[in-house]
Design a protein around this motif. Structure first.
Motif, PDB file in Angstrom:
ATOM      1  N   GLY A   1      41.899 -85.175 -46.763  1.00  0.00           N
ATOM      2  CA  GLY A   1      43.480 -85.439 -46.841  1.00  0.00           C
ATOM      3  C   GLY A   1      44.312 -86.273 -45.962  1.00  0.00           C
ATOM      4  N   GLY A   2      43.576 -86.774 -44.873  1.00  0.00           N
ATOM      5  CA  GLY A   2      44.381 -87.623 -44.032  1.00  0.00           C
ATOM      6  C   GLY A   2      44.079 -89.373 -44.371  1.00  0.00           C
ATOM      7  N   GLY A   3      42.889 -89.463 -44.508  1.00  0.00           N
ATOM      8  CA  GLY A   3      42.470 -90.961 -44.935  1.00  0.00           C
ATOM      9  C   GLY A   3      42.798 -91.719 -43.490  1.00  0.00           C
ATOM     10  N   SER A   4      43.400 -92.985 -43.790  1.00  0.00           N
ATOM     11  CA  SER A   4      43.728 -93.857 -42.652  1.00  0.00           C
ATOM     12  C   SER A   4      45.029 -93.475 -41.657  1.00  0.00           C
ATOM     13  CB  SER A   4      43.960 -95.101 -43.330  1.00  0.00           C
ATOM     14  OG  SER A   4      42.984 -95.645 -43.832  1.00  0.00           O
ATOM     15  N   ASP A   5      45.656 -92.413 -42.052  1.00  0.00           N
ATOM     16  CA  ASP A   5      46.762 -91.997 -41.169  1.00  0.00           C
ATOM     17  C   ASP A   5      46.380 -91.048 -39.976  1.00  0.00           C
ATOM     18  OD1 ASP A   5      49.494 -91.340 -40.424  1.00  0.00           O
ATOM     19  OD2 ASP A   5      49.654 -89.436 -41.890  1.00  0.00           O
ATOM     20  N   LEU A   6      45.994 -92.009 -38.927  1.00  0.00           N
ATOM     21  CA  LEU A   6      45.731 -91.478 -37.760  1.00  0.00           C
ATOM     22  C   LEU A   6      46.978 -90.619 -36.927  1.00  0.00           C
ATOM     23  CD1 LEU A   6      43.286 -94.144 -36.334  1.00  0.00           C
ATOM     24  CD2 LEU A   6      42.663 -92.368 -37.607  1.00  0.00           C
ATOM     25  N   GLN A   7      47.922 -90.956 -37.129  1.00  0.00           N
ATOM     26  CA  GLN A   7      49.080 -90.307 -36.534  1.00  0.00           C
ATOM     27  C   GLN A   7      49.327 -89.034 -36.896  1.00  0.00           C
ATOM     28  OE1 GLN A   7      52.900 -92.398 -35.484  1.00  0.00           O
ATOM     29  NE2 GLN A   7      51.743 -94.500 -36.081  1.00  0.00           N
ATOM     30  N   GLY A   8      48.784 -88.595 -38.085  1.00  0.00           N
ATOM     31  CA  GLY A   8      49.057 -87.331 -38.859  1.00  0.00           C
ATOM     32  C   GLY A   8      47.736 -86.319 -38.549  1.00  0.00           C
ATOM     33  N   LEU A   9      46.951 -86.644 -37.569  1.00  0.00           N
ATOM     34  CA  LEU A   9      45.963 -85.960 -37.278  1.00  0.00           C
ATOM     35  C   LEU A   9      46.175 -84.388 -37.037  1.00  0.00           C
ATOM     36  CD1 LEU A   9      43.971 -87.693 -34.557  1.00  0.00           C
ATOM     37  CD2 LEU A   9      43.249 -87.535 -37.004  1.00  0.00           C
ATOM     38  N   ARG A  10      45.572 -83.573 -37.712  1.00  0.00           N
ATOM     39  CA  ARG A  10      45.600 -82.130 -37.785  1.00  0.00           C
ATOM     40  C   ARG A  10      44.676 -81.211 -36.839  1.00  0.00           C
ATOM     41  NH1 ARG A  10      47.024 -80.126 -43.596  1.00  0.00           N
ATOM     42  NH2 ARG A  10      47.614 -78.295 -42.424  1.00  0.00           N
TER      43      ARG A  10
ATOM     44  N   LEU B   1      38.924 -76.307 -29.568  1.00  0.00           N
ATOM     45  CA  LEU B   1      39.123 -77.302 -30.716  1.00  0.00           C
ATOM     46  C   LEU B   1      38.725 -76.841 -32.078  1.00  0.00           C
ATOM     47  CD1 LEU B   1      39.319 -80.457 -31.272  1.00  0.00           C
ATOM     48  CD2 LEU B   1      36.621 -80.580 -31.260  1.00  0.00           C
ATOM     49  N   SER B   2      39.809 -77.028 -32.625  1.00  0.00           N
ATOM     50  CA  SER B   2      39.750 -76.399 -34.114  1.00  0.00           C
ATOM     51  C   SER B   2      40.208 -77.439 -35.256  1.00  0.00           C
ATOM     52  CB  SER B   2      40.539 -75.202 -34.310  1.00  0.00           C
ATOM     53  OG  SER B   2      39.990 -74.056 -33.628  1.00  0.00           O
ATOM     54  N   GLY B   3      39.334 -77.519 -36.352  1.00  0.00           N
ATOM     55  CA  GLY B   3      39.777 -78.354 -37.391  1.00  0.00           C
ATOM     56  C   GLY B   3      38.569 -79.041 -38.216  1.00  0.00           C
ATOM     57  N   ALA B   4      38.790 -80.011 -38.974  1.00  0.00           N
ATOM     58  CA  ALA B   4      37.797 -80.615 -39.559  1.00  0.00           C
ATOM     59  C   ALA B   4      37.726 -82.152 -39.519  1.00  0.00           C
ATOM     60  CB  ALA B   4      38.057 -80.074 -41.245  1.00  0.00           C
ATOM     61  N   LYS B   5      36.689 -82.726 -39.669  1.00  0.00           N
ATOM     62  CA  LYS B   5      36.687 -84.305 -39.918  1.00  0.00           C
ATOM     63  C   LYS B   5      35.751 -84.544 -41.037  1.00  0.00           C
ATOM     64  CE  LYS B   5      38.902 -85.360 -36.091  1.00  0.00           C
ATOM     65  NZ  LYS B   5      40.293 -86.032 -36.150  1.00  0.00           N
ATOM     66  N   THR B   6      35.728 -85.733 -41.657  1.00  0.00           N
ATOM     67  CA  THR B   6      34.924 -86.043 -42.875  1.00  0.00           C
ATOM     68  C   THR B   6      34.549 -87.519 -42.833  1.00  0.00           C
ATOM     69  OG1 THR B   6      34.661 -85.826 -45.272  1.00  0.00           O
ATOM     70  CG2 THR B   6      36.926 -86.610 -44.371  1.00  0.00           C
ATOM     71  N   PHE B   7      33.750 -88.051 -43.642  1.00  0.00           N
ATOM     72  CA  PHE B   7      33.255 -89.270 -43.747  1.00  0.00           C
ATOM     73  C   PHE B   7      32.770 -89.829 -42.156  1.00  0.00           C
ATOM     74  CE2 PHE B   7      36.856 -89.691 -46.963  1.00  0.00           C
ATOM     75  CZ  PHE B   7      36.111 -89.099 -48.149  1.00  0.00           C
TER      76      PHE B   7
END
Length: 383
Positions: free
Chosen positions: A135-144, A156-162
């Protein structure tokens, strides 16, 4: 190799080109179909590439590398693409050797460099960098993805993709939020090992192209990361990411240029032999005009990319020029490969023909490394 020597390639680099081309043809290219079936490059191939000097060629000798420059990485990257391995080992090694290793070299402390880089150069640890989120794509400033303080480090908690090399990597640079919202709250944490508690790999994602390159989801559930695995300063991660992206985008541009040259060469050979209505396809004026246009675009792309490589090696390539290179070469690559594929007729749609695989592999170049829409925003802001 390209018909003319690029201005940034000296005699030493020309010898490296020949060495890499021979090694790749004999030791790596025969495995492409197996890599495609398995969805990843096997560790034995990584080890063979390390023995041949293809891993971490631009990392200093004291850290186990080849002692070269980014020019050496560019030569290796281009020769892998020229052999049709850009969508498998080419991308994987560029992420590993030219990107992850350079994050560690540039921002790691002495202990980190000595702990991680020699193992990467030997192919014992495979590197990946985890930025993109669902859901974040290229928006690195919006990292969750978040790293909360804990005794001796972070949870560390969260998810990454691609994530390229996501299935095989055991040294992963993760961009995570350790502070406030926005760019200033992002840090880079290095994860070691693939079986740590709280870490899980998701699917090896099924892609349109680049089928031999493992691309994965990664999940973190209160995974403990030691304080000594922080790369650079806390909260300084975004600036580090931005600084390295210019080089990453240049590797994408260099790959696109080689693919244009390769598409023209493959197609020219094909139309010289293929006959229709009693003559070769090359005898038709339409074929000649299409190839003339494609060859010209490939030559312009080569001159453009080479001029920026000269600037990069001199230390004065700016992010805007790199964005322009990534934008124009990847858009043009897709046009050139599409036009060449058309001249193959039905055979151009068969995956046993390299042009079909090139068509599928090329499409993602307009997306990864920052989408081309983001490239346009970067360029427009500087106008």
């Amino acid at each position: 190799m390209s018909p003319e020597r690029s201005p940034w390639i000296d005699d030493e680099l020309a010898m490296l080109q020949e060495h890499v081309a021979r090694f790749v043809a004999g030791e790596l290219a025969p495995h492409r179909e197996r890599w495609d079936r398995n969805g990843q490059v096997d560790r034995a191939s990584w080890a063979r590439a390390a023995e041949a000097g293809l891993l971490c060629a631009s990392i200093p000798v004291e850290y186990g590398g080849g002692g070269g420059t980014l020019a050496h990485e560019a030569v290796i990257h281009q020769e892998l693409s020229r052999a049709g391995l850009g969508g498998s080992f080419g991308t994987g090694n560029t992420i590993h050797s030219a990107i992850v290793a350079h994050y560690i070299l540039a921002y790691g402390d002495e202990a980190q460099k000595r702990r991680w880089l020699p193992a990467m150069a030997r192919g014992e640890r495979i590197g990946a960098i985890a930025m993109t989120e669902p859901g974040g794509g290229s928006d690195l400033q919006g990292l969750r993805t978040r790293a909360n303080p804990a005794q001796g480090g972070w949870l560390l908690s969260g998810a990454k993709t691609f994530i390229s090399n996501g299935q095989t990597a055991d040294l992963i640079v993760v961009a995570a939020r350790t502070g406030e919202a926005g760019a200033k709250g992002i840090s880079l944490l290095v994860l070691e090992g693939g079986e740590a508690e709280g870490f899980r790999r998701g699917r090896n994602l099924e892609k349109v192209g680049m089928r031999g390159q493992d691309t994965s989801e990664l999940f973190f559930d209160d995974m403990f990361v030691p304080a000594g695995n922080l790369l650079g300063s806390e909260g300084g991660g975004f600036a580090l990411l931005m600084h390295q992206l210019a080089w990453e985008r240049m590797t994408i541009a260099l790959d696109a240029v080689v693919n244009m040259e390769r598409a023209v060469a493959l197609t020219t050979d094909y139309v010289r032999d293929r006959k229709a209505f009693g003559k070769t396809l090359l005898d038709f004026q339409n074929t000649q005009f299409v190839l003339a246009d494609c060859a010209t675009q490939a030559s312009v792309a080569r001159a453009f990319a080479d001029s920026l490589m000269v600037r990069l090696l001199a230390g004065n390539l700016d992010a805007i020029s790199a964005a322009k290179a990534k934008l124009w070469t990847t858009e043009t690559q897709c046009k050139v490969i599409d036009a060449c594929q058309q001249l193959f007729g039905g055979y151009g749609y068969m995956t046993e023909y390299p042009i079909a695989r090139m068509f599928a592999d090329a499409r993602v170049s307009r997306i990864y490394g920052g989408t081309n829409e983001i490239m346009k925003l970067i360029i427009a802001r500087a106008l």
